[in-house]
Design a protein around this motif. Sequence first.
Motif, PDB file in Angstrom:
ATOM      1  N   SER A  26       0.835  -1.193   0.000  1.00 30.03           N
ATOM      2  CA  SER A  26       0.000   0.000   0.000  1.00 30.03           C
ATOM      3  C   SER A  26       0.870   1.244   0.000  1.00 30.03           C
ATOM      4  CB  SER A  26      -0.895   0.009   1.243  1.00 30.03           C
ATOM      5  OG  SER A  26      -1.566   1.247   1.355  1.00 30.03           O
ATOM      6  N   LEU A  27       0.439   2.239  -0.783  1.00 25.27           N
ATOM      7  CA  LEU A  27       1.178   3.500  -0.816  1.00 25.27           C
ATOM      8  C   LEU A  27       0.932   4.359   0.422  1.00 25.27           C
ATOM      9  CD1 LEU A  27       0.684   4.525  -4.547  1.00 25.27           C
ATOM     10  CD2 LEU A  27       2.854   4.014  -3.427  1.00 25.27           C
ATOM     11  N   ASP A  28      -0.039   3.988   1.248  1.00 25.77           N
ATOM     12  CA  ASP A  28      -0.325   4.753   2.465  1.00 25.77           C
ATOM     13  C   ASP A  28       0.938   4.881   3.301  1.00 25.77           C
ATOM     14  OD1 ASP A  28      -3.714   3.514   3.134  1.00 25.77           O
ATOM     15  OD2 ASP A  28      -2.897   4.888   1.638  1.00 25.77           O
ATOM     16  N   GLY A  29       1.259   6.123   3.650  1.00 26.66           N
ATOM     17  CA  GLY A  29       2.410   6.348   4.500  1.00 26.66           C
ATOM     18  C   GLY A  29       3.715   6.527   3.754  1.00 26.66           C
ATOM     19  N   TYR A  30       3.719   6.228   2.460  1.00 23.44           N
ATOM     20  CA  TYR A  30       4.933   6.433   1.665  1.00 23.44           C
ATOM     21  C   TYR A  30       4.898   7.808   1.009  1.00 23.44           C
ATOM     22  CZ  TYR A  30       6.503   1.572   1.905  1.00 23.44           C
ATOM     23  OH  TYR A  30       6.965   0.353   2.332  1.00 23.44           O
ATOM     24  N   ASP A  31       6.035   8.451   0.983  1.00 22.53           N
ATOM     25  CA  ASP A  31       6.182   9.621   0.149  1.00 22.53           C
ATOM     26  C   ASP A  31       6.514   9.137  -1.265  1.00 22.53           C
ATOM     27  OD1 ASP A  31       7.715  11.955   2.538  1.00 22.53           O
ATOM     28  OD2 ASP A  31       5.775  10.920   2.492  1.00 22.53           O
ATOM     29  N   ILE A  32       6.091   9.888  -2.256  1.00 22.00           N
ATOM     30  CA  ILE A  32       6.185   9.400  -3.625  1.00 22.00           C
ATOM     31  C   ILE A  32       6.913  10.415  -4.504  1.00 22.00           C
ATOM     32  CG2 ILE A  32       4.138   7.946  -3.489  1.00 22.00           C
ATOM     33  CD1 ILE A  32       2.505  10.198  -4.650  1.00 22.00           C
ATOM     34  N   GLY A  33       7.404   9.928  -5.619  1.00 22.81           N
ATOM     35  CA  GLY A  33       8.129  10.811  -6.502  1.00 22.81           C
ATOM     36  C   GLY A  33       8.132  10.345  -7.938  1.00 22.81           C
ATOM     37  N   TRP A  34       8.504  11.277  -8.811  1.00 23.73           N
ATOM     38  CA  TRP A  34       8.682  10.974 -10.238  1.00 23.73           C
ATOM     39  C   TRP A  34      10.077  11.403 -10.661  1.00 23.73           C
ATOM     40  CZ3 TRP A  34       5.512   8.343 -13.476  1.00 23.73           C
ATOM     41  CH2 TRP A  34       4.190   8.141 -13.076  1.00 23.73           C
ATOM     42  N   TYR A  35      10.690  10.585 -11.510  1.00 26.78           N
ATOM     43  CA  TYR A  35      12.004  10.859 -12.062  1.00 26.78           C
ATOM     44  C   TYR A  35      11.915  10.773 -13.583  1.00 26.78           C
ATOM     45  CZ  TYR A  35      13.745   9.687  -7.374  1.00 26.78           C
ATOM     46  OH  TYR A  35      13.981   9.646  -6.022  1.00 26.78           O
ATOM     47  N   ARG A  36      12.944  11.258 -14.243  1.00 22.68           N
ATOM     48  CA  ARG A  36      13.017  11.054 -15.684  1.00 22.68           C
ATOM     49  C   ARG A  36      14.471  10.957 -16.110  1.00 22.68           C
ATOM     50  NH1 ARG A  36      10.972  16.986 -17.915  1.00 22.68           N
ATOM     51  NH2 ARG A  36      12.829  18.188 -17.281  1.00 22.68           N
TER      52      ARG A  36
END
Length: 121
Positions: A26-36
């Motif tokens: 589950s993504l709950d509680g995780y910080d998220i990001g995008w890269y390229r």
Amino acid sequence: QLQASGGGLVQAGDSLRLSCAASGFSLDGYDIGWYRQAPGREREEISCLRSSDSYRRSLDSVKGRFTIARANATNTYSLLMNDLKPEDTATYYCAAGGYCSEFGLQEVRYFGQGTLVTVSS
């Protein structure tokens, strides 16, 4: 694991929304990001989002054009990209980690496969 999708060939000025789906956790509680990563260039972090207070950090070159958002109900998150430019051409990756700060996403735990975005002039 994470899987990015939504890439494609667009023209300069167009918009595109990338999605990242998490499976097996589950993504709950995780910080998220995008890269390229553009051809011949190093990978760079575009944006991250902190789960606790929705703090966002973004690369200067995408501020005002790209928006990261999460949809916990579907265990996914997205990157809305407006006013795309040829220099945005790259393979885009999503990640989930421990902490998003002014220094970027720290302690990355999950890093997904990429989706290619090509912007023609």
